[in-house]
Enzyme design. Structure first.
Site, PDB file in Angstrom:
ATOM      1  CB  SER A  25      30.825  -1.114 -16.506  1.00 35.68           C
ATOM      2  OG  SER A  25      29.554  -0.796 -16.014  1.00 35.68           O
ATOM      3  CD  GLU A  55      17.907 -15.232  -7.784  1.00 39.83           C
ATOM      4  OE1 GLU A  55      18.656 -15.391  -6.790  1.00 39.83           O
ATOM      5  OE2 GLU A  55      18.119 -15.749  -8.885  1.00 39.83           O
ATOM      6  CG  ASP A  70      41.823 -22.504 -10.724  1.00 40.08           C
ATOM      7  OD1 ASP A  70      40.668 -22.028 -10.796  1.00 40.08           O
ATOM      8  OD2 ASP A  70      42.096 -23.666 -11.079  1.00 40.08           O
ATOM      9  CB  SER A  81      24.969 -25.135  -7.328  1.00 38.81           C
ATOM     10  OG  SER A  81      25.648 -24.626  -8.435  1.00 38.81           O
ATOM     11  CB  SER A  82      23.743 -20.128  -5.977  1.00 40.34           C
ATOM     12  OG  SER A  82      22.860 -20.591  -6.940  1.00 40.34           O
ATOM     13  CD1 TRP A 132       8.641 -16.780 -10.769  1.00 42.55           C
ATOM     14  CD2 TRP A 132      10.464 -17.107  -9.519  1.00 42.55           C
ATOM     15  NE1 TRP A 132       9.103 -15.549 -10.369  1.00 42.55           N
ATOM     16  CE2 TRP A 132      10.229 -15.713  -9.600  1.00 42.55           C
ATOM     17  CE3 TRP A 132      11.564 -17.556  -8.787  1.00 42.55           C
ATOM     18  CZ2 TRP A 132      11.044 -14.776  -8.973  1.00 42.55           C
ATOM     19  CZ3 TRP A 132      12.384 -16.605  -8.170  1.00 42.55           C
ATOM     20  CH2 TRP A 132      12.117 -15.246  -8.260  1.00 42.55           C
ATOM     21  CG  HIS A 168       9.703 -19.968 -19.177  1.00 50.09           C
ATOM     22  ND1 HIS A 168      10.629 -19.957 -20.199  1.00 50.09           N
ATOM     23  CD2 HIS A 168       9.447 -18.663 -18.906  1.00 50.09           C
ATOM     24  CE1 HIS A 168      10.906 -18.707 -20.526  1.00 50.09           C
ATOM     25  NE2 HIS A 168      10.204 -17.889 -19.757  1.00 50.09           N
ATOM     26  NE  ARG A 175       3.286 -12.656 -13.595  1.00 51.28           N
ATOM     27  CZ  ARG A 175       4.192 -12.706 -12.617  1.00 51.28           C
ATOM     28  NH1 ARG A 175       4.088 -11.906 -11.581  1.00 51.28           N
ATOM     29  NH2 ARG A 175       5.194 -13.554 -12.684  1.00 51.28           N
ATOM     30  CG  HIS A 208       8.782  -3.576  -4.811  1.00 53.66           C
ATOM     31  ND1 HIS A 208       9.980  -2.937  -4.876  1.00 53.66           N
ATOM     32  CD2 HIS A 208       8.960  -4.725  -5.505  1.00 53.66           C
ATOM     33  CE1 HIS A 208      10.848  -3.652  -5.580  1.00 53.66           C
ATOM     34  NE2 HIS A 208      10.240  -4.736  -5.962  1.00 53.66           N
ATOM     35  CG  HIS A 209       8.217  -8.452  -5.547  1.00 54.19           C
ATOM     36  ND1 HIS A 209       8.475  -8.739  -6.860  1.00 54.19           N
ATOM     37  CD2 HIS A 209       9.368  -7.923  -5.052  1.00 54.19           C
ATOM     38  CE1 HIS A 209       9.718  -8.418  -7.159  1.00 54.19           C
ATOM     39  NE2 HIS A 209      10.285  -7.915  -6.078  1.00 54.19           N
ATOM     40  CE1 TYR A 242      18.183  -3.834  -8.832  1.00 56.14           C
ATOM     41  CE2 TYR A 242      16.803  -4.809  -7.132  1.00 56.14           C
ATOM     42  CZ  TYR A 242      17.029  -3.827  -8.071  1.00 56.14           C
ATOM     43  OH  TYR A 242      16.092  -2.863  -8.274  1.00 56.14           O
ATOM     44  CB  THR A 271      18.951   2.163 -11.644  1.00 57.98           C
ATOM     45  OG1 THR A 271      18.715   1.428 -10.453  1.00 57.98           O
ATOM     46  CG2 THR A 271      18.989   1.207 -12.806  1.00 57.98           C
ATOM     47  CE  LYS A 320      25.607   0.029 -11.245  1.00 58.28           C
ATOM     48  NZ  LYS A 320      26.927  -0.102 -11.850  1.00 58.28           N
ATOM     49  CG  HIS A 322      13.650  -6.771  -4.803  1.00 62.91           C
ATOM     50  ND1 HIS A 322      12.816  -6.600  -5.873  1.00 62.91           N
ATOM     51  CD2 HIS A 322      14.592  -5.822  -4.914  1.00 62.91           C
ATOM     52  CE1 HIS A 322      13.240  -5.567  -6.582  1.00 62.91           C
ATOM     53  NE2 HIS A 322      14.315  -5.068  -6.028  1.00 62.91           N
TER      54      HIS A 322
END
Lengths: 515, 405
Positions: A249, A236, A87, A150-151, A123, A58, A431, A283-284, A238, A309, A312, A234
């Site tokens: 925006s 990622e 293009d 790809s990314s 994951w 998932h 979890r 922090h993870h 963002y 943040t 924003k 991390h």
């Protein structure tokens, strides 16, 4: 054959979006397996091992197959039209970048049918657990390599296009915020995707070539994987949210009929968030047993992210302030984003406080937090963007009534789905458990009902979009939104197959900062 | 004591983090509430402006939008103000963090080892250790399609066969490590969780104020049975704890090797369990002991009888799926070179003694499975010896019992 060979950014944008939606559907079905099993205590439907496979798949499918390709699809469609070029810079690379995805995910999904089943280690793929994966293991690694390629191709294409191919007069500080956020996102992608590729390659050699990067008995360090993984992971998160900031925006000023408040500070805040994302990864990992100095550093730096943040969010509200707002579907999704993403941000701030994080870590509180920033965050922004630009893409207006219904239905059930998970986590539910103690029953029942209802509601969206793609609906004018500014609205709807073959003259009314 | 236990369990906070029974847990709870209210205050302010704007600045009420789009002053204010708030929160958080990390002057140490999927506890320097697994009632009820209503099981998924007994008012240092994959040891009432990582020894500490039973779970995904490795800590007054520990050591030190006291739980007769109960002064232990004694009895009968191949294979498959499948795979092919194939392997087709000893005591990456009952080990050995084209005969529980040290 046109769709296979195409190098047109609009075709590829459509392909990306359709692909992302397919993956959202597959990943969504998996989440229903999870929520179905968790509907009541006791194991009713699935084996715990299969449950772990579902949580793992998932996440991988939603992140790499859903959100990221959806953003890439939007970038494909909109970046050239927003900066006024014909293009993307590297159209053939673009074609490759897309067509890698079906192979990557075909490989990943095929593991469900293999001996030992799909990957079941989450994951995050922490060793040593991930090394217990069965025959699926090399397929997992190679599919991640492909997704990464790809990314990166997509990101390089975006960077080169933005830096080299802007229409004359479109200076960097006049670009729409969506272009800015994507430029920064692309740099993040280029910086961290190779890190992920390296980490999983090390897993591969640990498993098959006798190295012991992460095996303690061979002199390796299982925690090192976590450091490398989260150095990717991390930024990622963002990558999964910055383009959403850009979308919001863009939408809010349009429907508030007012210029975005604090354009420059929005750009700087985005860059600041990107920079901070590189120095807060641990922090993870507060519970892995870091030295005190490390914990303090990561706690302080993580808390700092709240500042840009916050800027924003304040800017979005200041944009609305004394505007003249109407609430068409894209605006509803953007406002839903601001409200619910802020709630996700608040729980993020709570998680940053290390002593408290020792309690929150790996509980449903964390699950609630990151789903608040990813579903009402990233996904709502994507949905808002699609409603916002679909008149330009198809030349017809979507059905506004259905769109509004889709928003309200989604906004209500997403809260029913994820809000109770805060309570579950605080009360002590870990979890990734397939079954739980009976005192957790009530909130799990509510959460599961929310999940099924939310999922069903998305068919309204599919129907609405299919109607647009078939050309059913009111014809859209070139500028269907009264307050919309930007080069994309200067071309007819639907946008011709080739736009801006001659660079447009950039009118000051059509740039973000001084519209 | 019973009353306290019941009270502690009844107060399951449903909506919020529990306050806990250590100084640290109270501080953490205080921090949690502090930041919660800070966040609520900010939220009220921000959302008030948000909704007021939606209401007052909609087109029907405010047809002409303002044109301002910048204000350096405002932007500086709302950058600096959050900084100040963050610093105000960081100060108490730092203090608590420093306390959490200071495990000096501990009065006793307990080594906690994570296994797939149970906990091993060792009272360091006290010559006593044991394993702690999901209790039988929960384990039966949690099987897919068991037909047992989980709410009919006391403390479903939060009860173990052997609780970790600790003294109150004592600074206890927990040393955490793991034997296979990463686990995390977590009891919410102690206010802390920490990962148990193979090859590492992590530290945390707790000083429990109130006697009682405190429950938690493994908090790091550790494989198939991640959801089924609870942690149950029973805190008793120090004198009672000393008596309990002395009793435990006295009993097992004499007739079994101290390194494997876990056998008591599984292999010995019901009387041993009953003895435990008299020594753990906790009132509710009596009821548990009765239940345990009953549960032990049939297993014991089985151990003395000869078992049929079919029966052994059936049990063996279950044991294999729970304990062995992660490494050796359902196909028995393993994952060479780390986890060898069992098909036609020398160990599995040769002298059963070698294989039984290896299962009992472990070898290299393979952990010891001495905590399993004789019947379970006999069954799983028989299963591997007669599956996937292997055909190497039956092993009986008596053979396993003979090899236990």
């Amino acid at each position: 054959m046109r769709w296979v060979m195409t190098t047109n950014h609009k075709d590829l944008g459509t392909l990306y979006l359709v692909w992302a939606f397919t993956m959202f559907f597959v990943g969504g079905l998996m989440s229903l397996v999870i929520r179905g099993e968790l509907f009541e205590p006791g194991l009713q439907f699935v084996d715990p091992e299969f449950f772990n496979q579902m949580t793992t798949m998932h996440a991988l499918i939603m992140i790499f197959g859903g959100v990221m390709p959806a953003f890439t699809g939007l970038a494909n469609w909109m970046v050239p039209m927003m900066v006024g070029c014909s293009d993307l810079a590297l159209p053939r690379v673009n074609n490759w970048g897309f067509w890698i995805l079906p192979f990557a995910f075909g490989m990943l999904l095929s593991t469900l049918f293999m001996d030992g089943g799909a990957p079941a280690s989450g994951w995050t793929m922490y060793p040593p657990l991930v090394l217990q994966t069965g025959e699926a293991f090399p397929f997992l690694i190679f599919s991640i390599h492909l997704m990464g390629i790809s990314s990166i191709t997509g990101a390089i294409n975006v960077v080169v296009t933005i830096l080299n191919m802007r229409a004359p007069g479109m200076t960097l500080l006049k670009m729409p915020l969506f272009v800015w956020t994507w430029l920064i996102t692309a740099y993040l992608l280029i910086a961290v995707m190779p890190v992920l590729a390296g980490a999983v390659t090390m897993l591969l050699t640990d498993r098959y070539f006798g190295t012991s990067f992460f095996t303690a008995s061979g002199g390796g360090d299982p925690v090192m994987f976590q450091h490398i993984f989260w150095f990717f992971g991390h930024p990622e998160v963002y990558i999964l949210i910055l383009p959403a900031f850009g979308i919001v925006s863009t939408i809010i000023p349009t429907f508030a009929r007012k210029t975005l408040f604090g354009y420059a500070s929005m750009v700087y805040a985005t860059a600041a968030i990107a920079f901070l994302s590189f120095i807060v990864w641990a922090h993870h990992m507060f519970t892995v047993g870091m030295p005190l100095a490390g914990e303090l550093f990561f706690m302080f730096s993580t808390m700092l992210i709240a500042v840009p943040t916050g800027v924003k969010v304040f800017n979005w509200i200041a944009t609305m302030w004394r505007g003249s707002m109407t609430f068409e579907t894209p605006m509803l999704f953007a406002l839903g984003f601001v409200f619910l993403f802020t709630i996700g941000g608040f729980s993020g701030l709570m998680l940053a406080i290390a002593p408290a994080d020792f309690q929150y870590h790996d509980t449903y509180f964390v699950v609630a937090h990151f789903h608040y920033v990813l579903v009402p965050g990233a996904v709502f922004a994507i949905l808002g963007a699609i409603y916002y630009w679909i008149p330009k893409w198809t030349g017809v207006m979507y059905n506004e009534k259905l769109g509004q219904f889709h928003f309200w239905w989604s906004a209500i059930w997403i809260n029913v789905l994820f809000f109770p998970q805060h309570f579950l986590g605080l009360a002590g539910m870990p979890r990734r458990i397939p079954d739980y103690a009976v005192q957790f029953t009530d909130f799990n029942v509510i959460s599961s009902i929310g999940a099924f209802a939310f999922f069903i509601g998305q068919f309204v969206f599919i129907w609405n979009m299919i109607q647009c793609m078939r050309g059913v609906g009111e014809p859209a004018p070139a500028r269907p939104w009264e307050g919309a500014h930007g080069l994309e609205w200067t071309v007819p709807s639907p946008a011709p197959y080739h736009t801006f073959e001659e660079p447009p003259v950039v009118d000051d009314k059509e740039v973000a900062a001084h519209a | 004591m019973t009353a306290l236990t019941v009270q502690a369990e009844a107060e399951v906070a449903k909506w919020n983090m529990p306050v806990g029974v250590t100084e640290i847990s109270r501080e953490v709870h205080g921090l949690h509430m502090l930041i919660f209210w800070v966040v609520v205050a900010i939220g009220v302010g921000v959302f008030a402006a948000f909704f007021y704007s939606i209401w007052a600045h909609r087109r029907s009420r405010n047809p002409k939008p303002a044109t301002f789009h910048e204000s350096t002053t405002v932007e500086i204010v709302w950058t600096v103000l959050p900084f100040v708030i963050l610093i105000a929160m960081a100060i108490p958080a730092t203090g608590t963090l420093i306390k959490i990390e200071d495990s000096s002057d501990a009065e006793m140490s307990i080594k906690v080892t994570g296994y797939q999927w149970m906990w091993g506890y060792e009272y360091v320097g006290e010559d006593y250790s044991f394993y702690s697994r999901l209790d039988r009632d929960s384990d039966r009820a949690r099987q897919v399609g068991s037909g047992i209503d989980p709410s009919s099981v006391d403390n479903y998924l939060l009860e173990v066969d052997n609780r970790l007994v600790v003294p109150t008012d004592t600074k206890i240092r927990f040393l955490l490590t793991s034997n296979d994959v990463i686990h995390a040891w977590w009891v919410p009432a102690l206010g802390m969780k920490r990962d148990a990582i193979p090859g590492f020894i992590n530290e945390m500490w707790a000083r429990i104020d109130e006697p009682g039973v405190y429950r938690g779970q493994c908090a790091e995904l550790c494989g198939r049975d991640h959801g089924f490795m609870p942690v149950v800590v029973e805190a008793v007054p120090p004198a009672e704890f000393e008596a309990w520990l002395a009793g435990k050591r006295g009993d097992e030190g004499s007739d079994t090797a101290a390194s494997e006291p876990v056998q008591v739980a599984e292999a010995d007769t019901g009387t041993a369990t009953a003895t435990d109960a008299t020594e753990v002064a906790a009132a509710d232990a009596d009821a548990d002991a009765d239940a345990d004694a009953e549960a032990e009895a049939p297993a014991d009968d089985a151990a003395s009888a000869e078992l049929e191949l079919a029966a052994l294979m059936e049990t063996g498959e279950k044991v294999y799926k729970t304990n062995c499948v992660a490494c050796h795979q359902a196909s028995g092919k393993g994952m060479p070179p780390a986890f060898p194939s069992l098909i036609g392997s020398a160990v599995v087709t040769g002298d059963p003694t070698t294989q039984i000893e290896q299962v009992l005591n472990g070898k290299n990456a393979m952990p010891p499975f001495g905590h399993l009952s004789d019947e379970q080990i006999a069954a799983v050995v028989t299963y591997t010896r007669n599956s996937w084209d292997n055909d190497s005969g039956v092993v009986q529980p008596a053979d396993v019992a003979a090899l236990r040290q």
